[in-house]
Design an enzyme around this catalytic site. Structure first.
Site, PDB file in Angstrom:
ATOM      1  N   HIS A  75       0.836  -1.205   0.000  1.00 40.02           N
ATOM      2  CA  HIS A  75       0.000   0.000   0.000  1.00 40.02           C
ATOM      3  C   HIS A  75       0.871   1.255   0.000  1.00 40.02           C
ATOM      4  CE1 HIS A  75      -2.847   2.956   1.890  1.00 40.02           C
ATOM      5  NE2 HIS A  75      -3.586   2.486   0.898  1.00 40.02           N
ATOM      6  N   ASP A 121      -6.611   1.584  -1.959  1.00 41.60           N
ATOM      7  CA  ASP A 121      -7.147   1.458  -0.606  1.00 41.60           C
ATOM      8  C   ASP A 121      -8.037   0.223  -0.460  1.00 41.60           C
ATOM      9  OD1 ASP A 121      -5.786   3.748   0.069  1.00 41.60           O
ATOM     10  OD2 ASP A 121      -7.562   4.999   0.341  1.00 41.60           O
TER      11      ASP A 121
END
Length: 145
Positions: A75, A121
């Site tokens: 991420h 996300d």
């Protein structure tokens, strides 16, 4: 309500605002937090991810300690890529999504930076939900040099 009561109420509210030790969060982190809760169906509080392993939370260095920490590193890398190649500010990018039965789903109408950041996300939130959580890997920055 009497003016004196309003002044007391205002003073209390202002003092509570000043007493907060949490810095304001970028808008996107609020959305990401909600996505995490959606993906894990509220089983684990988002705060558990704020200082986990070497990459979950602010910054990151070293080698990821487990599957969950790898989710955080990926991420982080995606956000770095978004800043470079997409020229967007992922921490401040607001997007539209919904919580479905299989986790967070980005709105199909989103384009550009919003689509990229929402996708990053949502993927990370689903990764967090699948990965085991090891309490020994919480608050371990000394092992991440």
């Amino acid at each position: 309500m009497y003016p004196a009561h309003l002044l007391v109420l205002l003073a209390v509210c202002v003092s509570l605002l000043g007493a907060s030790d949490m810095p304001p969060q970028p808008l996107n982190l609020v959305q990401f937090s909600n996505m995490i809760q959606c993906a894990n169906h509220g089983r684990r509080p988002t705060s558990n991810y704020m200082d986990y392993g070497c990459y979950c939370g602010k910054g990151g260095s070293g080698t990821p300690v487990d599957e969950l920490d790898r989710c955080c590193k990926i991420h982080d890398d995606c956000y770095g890529e978004a800043e470079k190649s997409q020229k967007c500010a992922p921490y401040w990018t607001w997007y539209t999504w919904k919580c479905g039965s299989d986790g967070p789903q980005c709105d199909d109408s989103e384009t550009g930076s919003r689509r990229f950041v929402c996708g990053y996300d949502a993927t990370a939130a689903k990764c967090f939900a699948k990965a085991p959580y090891n309490k020994e890997n919480y608050n371990i920055e000394t092992r991440c040099q």
